[in-house]
Write an enzyme that holds these catalytic residues in place. Structure first.
Site, mmCIF file in Angstrom:
data_model
loop_
_atom_site.group_PDB
_atom_site.id
_atom_site.type_symbol
_atom_site.label_atom_id
_atom_site.label_comp_id
_atom_site.label_asym_id
_atom_site.label_seq_id
_atom_site.Cartn_x
_atom_site.Cartn_y
_atom_site.Cartn_z
ATOM 1 C CE LYS A 147 -4.323 10.154 -24.495
ATOM 2 N NZ LYS A 147 -4.556 11.319 -23.567
ATOM 3 C CG ASP A 175 -2.085 18.255 -21.282
ATOM 4 O OD1 ASP A 175 -1.486 16.953 -21.110
ATOM 5 O OD2 ASP A 175 -3.408 18.282 -21.503
ATOM 6 C CG HIS A 191 -18.045 14.199 -28.640
ATOM 7 N ND1 HIS A 191 -18.210 15.369 -27.531
ATOM 8 C CD2 HIS A 191 -17.026 13.595 -28.128
ATOM 9 C CE1 HIS A 191 -16.828 15.243 -26.878
ATOM 10 N NE2 HIS A 191 -16.167 14.237 -27.196
ATOM 11 C CB ALA A 210 -0.856 13.525 -23.560
ATOM 12 C CE1 TYR A 257 -4.147 1.891 0.452
ATOM 13 C CE2 TYR A 257 -2.472 3.585 1.787
ATOM 14 C CZ TYR A 257 -3.742 3.430 1.151
ATOM 15 O OH TYR A 257 -4.403 4.273 1.167
ATOM 16 C CG PHE A 312 -7.453 16.639 -24.405
ATOM 17 C CD1 PHE A 312 -7.524 16.179 -25.435
ATOM 18 C CD2 PHE A 312 -8.221 15.948 -23.089
ATOM 19 C CE1 PHE A 312 -8.142 14.893 -25.700
ATOM 20 C CE2 PHE A 312 -8.553 14.561 -23.416
ATOM 21 C CZ PHE A 312 -8.703 14.038 -24.612
ATOM 22 C CG ASP A 313 -12.242 16.241 -25.039
ATOM 23 O OD1 ASP A 313 -11.526 15.848 -24.102
ATOM 24 O OD2 ASP A 313 -13.021 15.540 -25.722
HETATM 25 C C1 LIG Z 1 -5.619 11.963 -23.242
HETATM 26 C C2 LIG Z 1 -5.381 13.655 -23.080
HETATM 27 C C3 LIG Z 1 -5.769 13.938 -21.779
HETATM 28 C C4 LIG Z 1 -6.606 13.010 -20.613
HETATM 29 O O1 LIG Z 1 -5.795 12.114 -20.283
HETATM 30 P P1 LIG Z 1 -6.686 10.748 -19.998
HETATM 31 O O2 LIG Z 1 -5.673 9.852 -19.446
HETATM 32 O O3 LIG Z 1 -7.323 10.283 -21.018
HETATM 33 O O4 LIG Z 1 -7.581 11.240 -18.910
HETATM 34 C C5 LIG Z 1 -5.341 15.165 -21.219
HETATM 35 N N1 LIG Z 1 -4.726 16.088 -22.156
HETATM 36 C C6 LIG Z 1 -4.360 15.621 -23.513
HETATM 37 C C7 LIG Z 1 -3.477 16.594 -24.460
HETATM 38 C C8 LIG Z 1 -4.671 14.103 -23.883
HETATM 39 O O5 LIG Z 1 -4.113 14.017 -25.016
#
Ligand SMILES: *Cc1c(COP(=O)(O)O)cnc(C)c1O
Length: 454
Positions: A253, A210, A445, A212, A70, A122-123
């Protein structure tokens, strides 16, 4: 440089093969919404590159040796060390996925009425800013507005506009998305990152990535930016992380993990606030809601993804598919990035007005013709609707995103995708438009239902 993917399949998963009649039935049953399709009815799934990458034998061996303690598990220390080596940040927190990292970080730095400024949120990132009562402001550079231009860094933030909004005194954070997923998957230059970070600092505003797709951005910097040709992807990624005060990143990613994310910070006070929030809502600071096996998969994945042979082969794969699509008569957002191709559906289907959703129509046709799943990024996703679900304000572009999972499909699969695209482009006027039957008010969507409008 000649390239080939530096991995081979050792275990494979069967791909469903369906008939056109089966696909017609499945799509009608799904309300003409690809998110409602069962994966068992899909042959080539290009819906997302998130959590869909193939893991390596090295990752699976590490996962088998995971430590599920843990607190203070060995898996956590391997995760932390891999990310501290990469980012240089002294404070690393594991989180189950990117949107949770966003929520935890933003609630530690933003307050109602403050502005989060980005090249493009990002959304889920935008949603997490807005849920805090703050405002999400996108300032993409002007070059992004021309889909056909070959400008190398169309993911950049508009520095003049950034400076103007910073002087308002209302900015709570600057967030740079690399690569710019909401902006055609285009990269951000190191010069733009450095200049944006300098402006934010001059106004006392924290600046984050951000990140990813930190490795894919680094690869495109090496290819396209003056002065980086002789650097390794790791060196470029390290430099990007070092320019800012911290980062959030989904590791589904470029972490090549089925699940995972991290928050990395230089400031001990922000890190402390995040840690308290994390423990209350996600999990203890040494697992953050992740299974130990995914901590270990990430620790290996963030190293494998920086292999220049892997990145070169992946970029070539995307560029080759872009070339084949163009040869077949389908334009894409130029220049091709790495994680996805964005098809210009508005141009391919000029007989369909925005209110009949040409991007959605092309995505549906790819499924009906070839069992290929991808997603619209146009007026269905970004436009505004009236109370009868009629389109009021269209999106600036009608695109379809074909995301390319990491290490999953081979050239044979992508040749097939290009052939199906070419078939559609031979008789584009046959593709019907769509109308909305039922759409929820938020995140529509994912849940809307559509029907062909003949
Ligand atoms: C996928 C993504 C996110 C969110 O990540 P999740 O792991 O899907 O929650 C945030 N910002 C960008 C640029 C992304 O491509």
């Amino acid at each position: 440089m000649r390239t080939f993917p530096p991995y081979r399949a050792q275990v494979v998963a069967e791909i469903p093969v369906t008939t056109r009649a089966e696909r017609e039935e499945a799509l009608a049953e799904a309300g003409y919404n690809a998110f409602n399709l069962p994966a068992s009815k899909i042959s080539i799934d290009l819906l997302t590159d998130s959590g869909t990458g193939a893991v390596s034998t090295t990752q699976e061996a590490a996962a088998a040796g995971a430590d599920r303690s843990y607190a203070g598990s060995a898996s956590f220390y391997r995760f932390r060390d891999a990310l501290t080596d990469l980012t240089g940040y002294p404070h690393i927190l594991p989180v189950h996925q990117g949107r949770a990292a966003e929520r935890v970080l933003f609630s530690s730095v933003l307050e109602p009425g403050r502005i989060s400024v980005s090249n493009t949120h990002f959304d889920t990132t935008r949603a997490n800013v807005e849920l805090l009562g703050a405002e999400a402001l996108d300032l993409p550079c002007a070059e992004f507005g021309d889909l056909d231009s070959l400008e190398p860094f169309k993911g950049n933030i508009d520095l003049d506009a950034l400076e103007r909004v910073l002087t308002s005194g209302r900015v709570g954070q600057v967030l740079l998305t690399i690569t710019n997923n909401g902006g055609g998957g285009q990269p951000v230059s190191m010069a733009n990152l450095a200049a944006a970070a300098k402006l934010a600092r001059a106004h006392g505003v924290p600046v984050f990535l951000d990140a990813a797709r930190f490795a894919e951005n680094a690869w495109l910097v090496i290819q396209r930016e003056e002065g980086y040709r002789d650097k390794t992807p790791r060196e470029v990624a390290q430099e990007a992380f070092s320019l800012v005060d911290g980062s959030v990143a989904s590791l589904k990613k470029d972490g090549i993990s089925p699940m995972g994310a991290f928050i990395g910070l230089t400031d001990p006070e922000i890190a402390q606030r995040c840690e308290t929030n994390l423990i209350a809502t996600e999990g203890f600071r040494t697992y953050g809601g992740l299974g130990a096996h995914d901590l270990d998969r990430v620790a290996k994945g963030v190293q494998e993804v920086l292999d220049p042979h892997y990145l070169a082969a992946r970029a070539d794969e995307a560029a080759r598919l872009a070339q084949l699509a163009g040869d077949g008569g389908v334009d894409i957002v130029q220049p091709p990035g790495i994680h996805a191709l964005y098809l210009n559906a508005g141009r391919l289907l000029p007989h369909l007005p925005a209110a009949r959703f040409p991007g959605h129509a092309l995505a549906c046709e790819l499924y009906l013709e070839g069992g290929i799943r991808c997603v619209e990024l146009g007026s269905l996703y970004l436009g505004t609707l009236d109370e009868h679900n009629e389109l009021v304000t269209p999106a600036p572009f009608e695109l379809v995103r074909m995301a390319l999972p990491r290490r999953v499909y081979t050239q044979g699969h992508y040749d097939y995708v290009a052939e199906i695209l070419g078939d559609i482009a031979k008789n584009p006027e046959r593709v019907p438009g769509y109308r909305i039957i039922d759409a929820p008010k938020i995140l529509r969507h994912f849940n809307l239902r559509m029907a062909p409008a003949r």
